[in-house]
Design a protein around this motif. Structure first.
Motif, mmCIF file in Angstrom:
data_model
loop_
_atom_site.group_PDB
_atom_site.id
_atom_site.type_symbol
_atom_site.label_atom_id
_atom_site.label_comp_id
_atom_site.label_asym_id
_atom_site.label_seq_id
_atom_site.Cartn_x
_atom_site.Cartn_y
_atom_site.Cartn_z
ATOM 1 N N THR A 229 0.849 -1.193 0.000
ATOM 2 C CA THR A 229 0.000 0.000 0.000
ATOM 3 C C THR A 229 0.888 1.247 0.000
ATOM 4 N N PRO A 230 0.325 2.390 -0.342
ATOM 5 C CA PRO A 230 1.097 3.638 -0.250
ATOM 6 C C PRO A 230 1.637 3.897 1.160
ATOM 7 N N PHE A 231 0.867 3.487 2.198
ATOM 8 C CA PHE A 231 1.338 3.692 3.566
ATOM 9 C C PHE A 231 2.604 2.881 3.834
ATOM 10 N N VAL A 232 2.629 1.628 3.384
ATOM 11 C CA VAL A 232 3.817 0.792 3.577
ATOM 12 C C VAL A 232 5.001 1.399 2.839
ATOM 13 N N LYS A 233 4.763 1.865 1.629
ATOM 14 C CA LYS A 233 5.828 2.490 0.843
ATOM 15 C C LYS A 233 6.372 3.721 1.551
ATOM 16 N N GLU A 234 5.477 4.521 2.115
ATOM 17 C CA GLU A 234 5.896 5.725 2.832
ATOM 18 C C GLU A 234 6.688 5.372 4.089
ATOM 19 N N LEU A 235 6.262 4.306 4.780
ATOM 20 C CA LEU A 235 6.939 3.894 6.009
ATOM 21 C C LEU A 235 8.364 3.428 5.712
ATOM 22 N N ILE A 236 8.538 2.752 4.580
ATOM 23 C CA ILE A 236 9.880 2.313 4.184
ATOM 24 C C ILE A 236 10.740 3.513 3.836
ATOM 25 N N GLY A 237 10.129 4.499 3.162
ATOM 26 C CA GLY A 237 10.870 5.672 2.708
ATOM 27 C C GLY A 237 11.396 5.445 1.308
ATOM 28 N N ALA A 238 10.793 6.078 0.325
ATOM 29 C CA ALA A 238 11.167 5.837 -1.074
ATOM 30 C C ALA A 238 12.652 6.053 -1.352
ATOM 31 N N PRO A 239 13.274 7.144 -0.886
ATOM 32 C CA PRO A 239 14.696 7.334 -1.194
ATOM 33 C C PRO A 239 15.591 6.266 -0.569
ATOM 34 N N GLU A 240 15.130 5.672 0.557
ATOM 35 C CA GLU A 240 15.966 4.707 1.268
ATOM 36 C C GLU A 240 15.823 3.279 0.757
ATOM 37 N N ARG A 241 14.848 3.019 -0.116
ATOM 38 C CA ARG A 241 14.563 1.639 -0.494
ATOM 39 C C ARG A 241 15.773 0.899 -1.070
ATOM 40 N N PRO A 242 16.555 1.510 -1.987
ATOM 41 C CA PRO A 242 17.718 0.764 -2.505
ATOM 42 C C PRO A 242 18.712 0.401 -1.411
ATOM 43 N N PHE A 243 18.916 1.309 -0.462
ATOM 44 C CA PHE A 243 19.889 1.058 0.608
ATOM 45 C C PHE A 243 19.358 0.051 1.617
ATOM 46 N N ARG A 244 18.057 0.036 1.819
ATOM 47 C CA ARG A 244 17.467 -0.977 2.695
ATOM 48 C C ARG A 244 17.626 -2.363 2.067
ATOM 49 N N LEU A 245 17.494 -2.461 0.749
ATOM 50 C CA LEU A 245 17.732 -3.745 0.077
ATOM 51 C C LEU A 245 19.176 -4.194 0.287
ATOM 52 N N LEU A 246 20.111 -3.267 0.155
ATOM 53 C CA LEU A 246 21.517 -3.610 0.344
ATOM 54 C C LEU A 246 21.809 -4.047 1.771
ATOM 55 N N SER A 247 21.082 -3.515 2.733
ATOM 56 C CA SER A 247 21.336 -3.865 4.131
ATOM 57 C C SER A 247 20.985 -5.312 4.432
ATOM 58 N N LEU A 248 20.199 -5.962 3.570
ATOM 59 C CA LEU A 248 19.793 -7.352 3.788
ATOM 60 C C LEU A 248 20.826 -8.357 3.306
ATOM 61 N N VAL A 249 21.827 -7.891 2.555
ATOM 62 C CA VAL A 249 22.782 -8.795 1.905
ATOM 63 C C VAL A 249 24.166 -8.618 2.515
ATOM 64 N N ARG A 250 24.867 -9.719 2.728
ATOM 65 C CA ARG A 250 26.247 -9.667 3.202
ATOM 66 C C ARG A 250 27.209 -9.615 2.015
ATOM 67 N N VAL A 251 28.360 -8.995 2.244
ATOM 68 C CA VAL A 251 29.382 -8.905 1.203
ATOM 69 C C VAL A 251 29.772 -10.300 0.708
ATOM 70 N N ALA A 252 29.820 -11.264 1.621
ATOM 71 C CA ALA A 252 30.192 -12.634 1.238
ATOM 72 C C ALA A 252 29.282 -13.186 0.148
ATOM 73 N N ASP A 253 28.006 -12.764 0.164
ATOM 74 C CA ASP A 253 27.046 -13.273 -0.831
ATOM 75 C C ASP A 253 27.296 -12.695 -2.218
ATOM 76 N N LEU A 254 28.025 -11.573 -2.282
ATOM 77 C CA LEU A 254 28.244 -10.896 -3.558
ATOM 78 C C LEU A 254 29.680 -10.991 -4.050
ATOM 79 N N ALA A 255 30.546 -11.629 -3.256
ATOM 80 C CA ALA A 255 31.953 -11.736 -3.641
ATOM 81 C C ALA A 255 32.101 -12.550 -4.925
ATOM 82 N N GLU A 256 33.004 -12.097 -5.790
ATOM 83 C CA GLU A 256 33.262 -12.771 -7.051
ATOM 84 C C GLU A 256 34.763 -13.004 -7.186
ATOM 85 N N PRO A 257 35.173 -13.932 -8.043
ATOM 86 C CA PRO A 257 36.611 -14.165 -8.227
ATOM 87 C C PRO A 257 37.287 -12.902 -8.779
#
Length: 311
Positions: A229-257
């Motif tokens: 809903t728009p309320f959920v979107k507002e609570l997350i904060g639109a500008p912060e959404r990309p950074f909140r996604l990044l906060s869920l992932v560890r560097v180990a999960d993205l490491a490449e050779p």
């Protein structure tokens, strides 16, 4: 497992919780988030019957929580609140021993449990057993409050804004403690907060409430990527959404050779923190280390892709 089935709570003419249904799987953390007056604390308190629902039911491992007297149910469920709620005229050991004493544990078992929990929270038993609450810092008081809630080895722990009064550094450490304890004991935790950052960091699932209604109950990644809903979107904060996604992932999960120059990033670091470090240091890539050994690299381009809007 906790099943909340069409729970409604009405005070006079006001519906505080409106036909909420959600299931908390055993051994997981569910965070209920919402603004003040959304009904989140009232809903949580129906689990240990500090609030009796007007209609609906709460089941624990399939059994209606009304099958037991309320006082007996509460002794089986840990409860930690903001400001810790310690008994001011009891020592640390006596505070932690409260529920085990009510359950009739012998003194040796209680003493062993007190020392075990103090060790778990990195508080030396010899130094802290006989202290009074006023002799503790705010962070120490909060840790003792959680230790008391865990003392009788409950399968369920309820937490009502437990870290709201702590400063950011102590709060982050308290959150780390909680995650470590939950992983060790497999406790089912329901935590109430108004802080979406805290909800994303701690929750396996997040319930978003507003005006007594459950708007969305999903994994953090789904809440962020697909707000219902728009309320959920507002609570997350639109500008912060990309950074909140990044906060869920560890560097180990993205490491490449591959190799990269400069100081390595710890494999346990969040992708959000890694992204900030690369931007600050002006690097396109950095080595990733686990236990002092380089295990690959992480690139700014890959981190940016991880934060992109889901298709």
């Amino acid at each position: 497992m906790i099943e909340i089935d069409a729970v409604t709570k009405v005070y006079g003419t006001q519906t505080v919780v409106d036909a909420v249904s959600m299931t908390v799987p055993s051994g997981t953390i569910a965070v209920i988030v919402g603004t003040s007056g959304s009904g989140k604390t009232t809903l949580m308190r129906t689990i240990n019957r500090l609030v009796e629902p007007t209609s609906g039911a709460v089941r624990i491992d399939g059994e209606d929580n009304r099958a037991l007297p309320a006082y007996e149910l509460r002794r089986r469920i840990g409860y930690a609140i903001q400001g810790h709620g310690l008994f001011p005229h009891r020592t640390v050991a006596q505070n932690i021993a409260t529920v085990p004493g009510l359950l009739g544990w012998d003194q040796k078992r209680i003493a062993n449990r007190v020392d075990e929990l103090l060790d778990l929270f990195q508080l030396d038993p010899a130094a802290f057993r006989e202290r009074m609450p006023h002799e503790l810092s705010g962070g120490q008081q909060q840790r003792i409050g959680v230790a008391r809630a865990l003392a009788a080895e409950p399968n369920i722990l309820l937490m009502d804004e437990p870290y709201g009064a702590l400063d950011p550094i102590i709060r982050a450490k308290a959150q780390e403690d909680l995650l470590a304890i939950q992983a060790r004991f497999g406790t089912t935790i329901v935590l109430v907060t108004h802080d979406m950052e805290e909800a994303i960091r701690l929750g396996h699932r997040i319930a978003v409430m507003d005006a007594g209604k459950l708007l969305q109950y999903s994994k953090p990644a789904d809440i962020i990527a697909k707000p219902a809903t728009p309320f959920v979107k507002e609570l997350i904060g639109a500008p912060e959404r990309p950074f909140r996604l990044l906060s869920l992932v560890r560097v180990a999960d993205l490491a490449e050779p591959g190799e990269a120059a400069g100081a390595p990033l710890d494999a346990g670091l969040s992708a959000r923190d890694a992204y900030a470090e690369l931007l600050w240091s002006g690097r396109e890539a950095a080595p990733v280390a686990r236990d002092g050994a380089i295990v690959g690299r992480v690139r700014l381009q890959g981190l940016a892709k991880q934060a992109a809007r889901p298709s």
